[in-house]
Design a protein around this motif. Sequence first.
Motif, PDB file in Angstrom:
ATOM      1  N   VAL A 181      81.017  69.910  60.391  1.00 28.84           N
ATOM      2  CA  VAL A 181      80.359  69.518  59.849  1.00 28.84           C
ATOM      3  C   VAL A 181      78.811  70.371  59.962  1.00 28.84           C
ATOM      4  N   THR A 182      77.949  71.136  59.629  1.00 22.65           N
ATOM      5  CA  THR A 182      76.580  71.289  60.069  1.00 22.65           C
ATOM      6  C   THR A 182      75.427  70.605  59.188  1.00 22.65           C
ATOM      7  N   THR A 183      74.044  71.513  59.552  1.00 24.94           N
ATOM      8  CA  THR A 183      73.138  70.977  58.683  1.00 24.94           C
ATOM      9  C   THR A 183      72.363  71.427  58.896  1.00 24.94           C
ATOM     10  N   GLY A 184      71.157  71.095  57.959  1.00 24.45           N
ATOM     11  CA  GLY A 184      69.993  72.566  58.395  1.00 24.45           C
ATOM     12  C   GLY A 184      68.428  71.393  57.735  1.00 24.45           C
ATOM     13  N   ASP A 185      67.800  73.001  57.702  1.00 26.27           N
ATOM     14  CA  ASP A 185      66.837  73.206  57.408  1.00 26.27           C
ATOM     15  C   ASP A 185      66.260  72.840  55.227  1.00 26.27           C
ATOM     16  N   PRO A 186      66.066  71.865  54.621  1.00 31.12           N
ATOM     17  CA  PRO A 186      66.375  71.706  53.813  1.00 31.12           C
ATOM     18  C   PRO A 186      65.277  73.368  52.590  1.00 31.12           C
ATOM     19  N   ASN A 188      65.470  76.105  53.851  1.00 27.08           N
ATOM     20  CA  ASN A 188      66.206  77.331  54.033  1.00 27.08           C
ATOM     21  C   ASN A 188      67.287  77.153  52.961  1.00 27.08           C
ATOM     22  N   PRO A 189      67.655  78.666  52.312  1.00 25.68           N
ATOM     23  CA  PRO A 189      68.781  78.892  51.407  1.00 25.68           C
ATOM     24  C   PRO A 189      69.443  78.676  52.184  1.00 25.68           C
ATOM     25  N   LEU A 190      69.454  79.011  53.218  1.00 26.08           N
ATOM     26  CA  LEU A 190      70.955  79.727  54.148  1.00 26.08           C
ATOM     27  C   LEU A 190      71.496  78.509  54.898  1.00 26.08           C
ATOM     28  N   ALA A 191      70.308  77.218  55.337  1.00 27.29           N
ATOM     29  CA  ALA A 191      71.490  76.165  55.832  1.00 27.29           C
ATOM     30  C   ALA A 191      72.681  75.442  55.889  1.00 27.29           C
ATOM     31  N   GLY A 192      72.741  75.008  56.714  1.00 28.92           N
ATOM     32  CA  GLY A 192      74.317  75.267  57.070  1.00 28.92           C
ATOM     33  C   GLY A 192      74.771  76.188  57.620  1.00 28.92           C
ATOM     34  N   ARG A 193      74.264  77.647  57.893  1.00 26.40           N
ATOM     35  CA  ARG A 193      75.129  78.639  58.522  1.00 26.40           C
ATOM     36  C   ARG A 193      75.536  78.585  59.446  1.00 26.40           C
ATOM     37  N   LEU A 194      75.899  79.211  60.823  1.00 29.33           N
ATOM     38  CA  LEU A 194      76.070  79.107  61.875  1.00 29.33           C
ATOM     39  C   LEU A 194      75.349  80.092  62.577  1.00 29.33           C
ATOM     40  N   ASP A 198      68.304  77.141  62.685  1.00 27.74           N
ATOM     41  CA  ASP A 198      67.512  75.731  62.261  1.00 27.74           C
ATOM     42  C   ASP A 198      68.496  75.373  62.274  1.00 27.74           C
ATOM     43  N   THR A 199      70.336  75.873  62.180  1.00 26.03           N
ATOM     44  CA  THR A 199      71.929  74.621  62.126  1.00 26.03           C
ATOM     45  C   THR A 199      72.342  73.869  63.613  1.00 26.03           C
ATOM     46  N   VAL A 200      72.126  72.951  62.670  1.00 21.10           N
ATOM     47  CA  VAL A 200      73.031  71.670  63.853  1.00 21.10           C
ATOM     48  C   VAL A 200      74.089  71.609  63.008  1.00 21.10           C
ATOM     49  N   PHE A 249      79.071  62.066  56.124  1.00 20.97           N
ATOM     50  CA  PHE A 249      77.969  62.445  55.886  1.00 20.97           C
ATOM     51  C   PHE A 249      77.153  62.746  54.204  1.00 20.97           C
ATOM     52  N   GLU A 250      76.299  62.477  54.237  1.00 20.85           N
ATOM     53  CA  GLU A 250      76.311  61.812  53.068  1.00 20.85           C
ATOM     54  C   GLU A 250      74.127  62.546  52.423  1.00 20.85           C
ATOM     55  N   GLY A 251      74.361  62.918  51.632  1.00 26.67           N
ATOM     56  CA  GLY A 251      73.133  63.764  50.548  1.00 26.67           C
ATOM     57  C   GLY A 251      72.707  62.228  50.442  1.00 26.67           C
ATOM     58  N   ASP A 252      71.419  62.546  50.051  1.00 25.76           N
ATOM     59  CA  ASP A 252      71.132  61.479  48.611  1.00 25.76           C
ATOM     60  C   ASP A 252      70.854  61.960  47.182  1.00 25.76           C
ATOM     61  N   ALA A 253      70.610  61.518  46.876  1.00 28.88           N
ATOM     62  CA  ALA A 253      70.326  61.688  44.966  1.00 28.88           C
ATOM     63  C   ALA A 253      69.926  63.100  44.798  1.00 28.88           C
ATOM     64  N   ASN A 254      69.283  63.380  45.009  1.00 31.19           N
ATOM     65  CA  ASN A 254      68.519  64.678  45.519  1.00 31.19           C
ATOM     66  C   ASN A 254      69.494  66.030  46.897  1.00 31.19           C
ATOM     67  N   GLY A 255      70.683  65.592  46.871  1.00 27.90           N
ATOM     68  CA  GLY A 255      70.457  66.851  48.005  1.00 27.90           C
ATOM     69  C   GLY A 255      70.014  66.948  49.032  1.00 27.90           C
ATOM     70  N   ILE A 256      69.189  66.420  49.276  1.00 25.14           N
ATOM     71  CA  ILE A 256      68.431  65.909  50.928  1.00 25.14           C
ATOM     72  C   ILE A 256      69.144  65.373  52.027  1.00 25.14           C
ATOM     73  N   PRO A 257      69.472  65.756  53.626  1.00 26.53           N
ATOM     74  CA  PRO A 257      69.120  67.045  53.783  1.00 26.53           C
ATOM     75  C   PRO A 257      70.689  67.564  53.188  1.00 26.53           C
ATOM     76  N   PRO A 258      70.504  68.924  53.428  1.00 29.61           N
ATOM     77  CA  PRO A 258      71.500  69.487  52.913  1.00 29.61           C
ATOM     78  C   PRO A 258      73.495  69.314  54.249  1.00 29.61           C
ATOM     79  N   PHE A 259      74.221  70.083  53.462  1.00 27.25           N
ATOM     80  CA  PHE A 259      75.207  69.712  54.321  1.00 27.25           C
ATOM     81  C   PHE A 259      76.028  70.725  54.064  1.00 27.25           C
ATOM     82  N   GLY A 260      77.085  70.887  54.804  1.00 27.60           N
ATOM     83  CA  GLY A 260      78.474  72.259  54.481  1.00 27.60           C
ATOM     84  C   GLY A 260      79.017  71.805  55.155  1.00 27.60           C
ATOM     85  N   GLN A 261      80.162  72.741  55.298  1.00 27.85           N
ATOM     86  CA  GLN A 261      80.821  72.855  56.295  1.00 27.85           C
ATOM     87  C   GLN A 261      80.930  74.578  56.331  1.00 27.85           C
TER      88      GLN A 261
END
Length: 517
Positions: A181-186, A188-194, A198-200, A249-261
């Motif tokens: 599981v990763t997250t990043g800057d909302p 950044n359209p590529l947030a979550g990529r290793l 800014d990916t964590v 791991f859960e985002g809000d109703a607007n999809g913030i923050p971004p989460f991905g695999q």
Amino acid sequence: MKRTSVWLALGMVLMGASAGFGQTPFGYPMHPAMPRAPYPPGYPYAMPPYAPLPPGAPLPPGAPSAPGWPGASVPPGMPYVVAPMPTYSGPGPMRDAGEPYLVQPDGPRSNGSRLPGGSEPKKKLTERIADFVNDPRDAEPYALYEGRRYPAEAKNDNTQIWVQASYIHWWVRRDNSPALVTTGDPANPLAGRLDQPDTVVLLGNNTKVSPDELSGIHATVGMWLDQERLQSLEVTGFWLGKANRGYSFEGDANGIPPFGQPVVSPDGQERVLLFSAPNILSGRLDVHAGLDFHGLELNFARNLLRLDSCSVDTIVGARYMYLNDFLTMNQNFTVLPAAGNVRFAGNPQPPGTNFVLADSFNMTNRFYGGTIGARVNVTHGRLIATAVAKLSLGATAHVAVIDGTTSVGANTATGGSLAQASNIGRFTNSDFSVVPEFSITLGYYLTPRVRMMVGYNFIDWSRTWRAASQVDRVLDARQAPSTDPFIPGFVGTRPSFAASRTDFWAQGISIGLELKY
């Protein structure tokens, strides 16, 4: 391979020790029982009611002469000529007739009879061992077979069966996994990529996933097989309650923050499967990891050496162990109104569509093997310390079950996120495994039949399958139903099942009681 060779070398040493059932630890054969008169009634141990005399000593009045030897002295080569022992009376500590002591009274005695002077004189342990090494024929005839010593005030220990039960709290080796599981800057359209600065990584990599602490019980039932208490049979086992660890791991109703695999394409490019993205997807991921570990042994123990306060036993037997390790990842997300092209099985989905992705990795390991080992008991008053070293060699049977699905409403397709058609299925294999175990226990006799115990245990199991180790982050998206390049019926080569092997260990503390009857 080096680690397995070390354990095999240790096993050869223990096999050499266990092969010496007829020898002392010093290389001498056990001295056979000396000639003795019939045992009088009331003596449960094979101790003659006579005292040894050295060669050349005068015979006591009334003692018979040796056949073919004139005179009233002990003939050469016959150091064990009989002479009646005196009758003892008077004050002294409690001794029981079931213990093989240096002296015996002239007639039968009941439990609770007393010996003179508080206790019989005894040599130090080092002196006894030195006597035996110098000449085993001159060693005291009871030195190798003397029973367990308890405090002088303890009553007769005529028990045949013992039961031990302990509470155990163990720490186990947690499995390593790739980034899950990763997250990043909302922004950044590529947030979550290793490959993004800014990916964590929130779960995986250096973050342990599976449980690392388990509690349960350890129990042993044993019994003596002979009156001399040289051989025993023991059944022992442990069970650690199934432990689970969960992450959400859960985002809000607007999809913030971004989460991905995070995943990797077959050509080596970093990608990410988002389940929460600003104005595109609103969702959550639940990760569950669990562990179930237990074992059972049947052992035969044979005493090699038994002195005043020390005994050494060899152990041979059979061992069974079971380890189940599982990992599940469940995505649940909804398409937001501003989302673009979101597809399921190649078909565009309107806003409000709910996706459910489920991945499951379940690994089961079963060990079957033989055991050799040694046990040392050291007593001092009511205290007793026990150290046990065992080595088991055998086969580990592995079973892996991997499954993954994607569901939209009533429609379900094969493949989730990291479990796809290329690695879904049931896989089996077997490996040669080495299982060393070491334990140390300190006990205190509350009564002659009740002992309180605290201890430490370490066990290692080579070549096991762990769940998180089987996760392959390389994904051919053409077989993933929730991705855009999905091709119906396509089966790629990645992710794959690599059958990765790793060592599993457990260590911990215990506290319990022993009851004898």
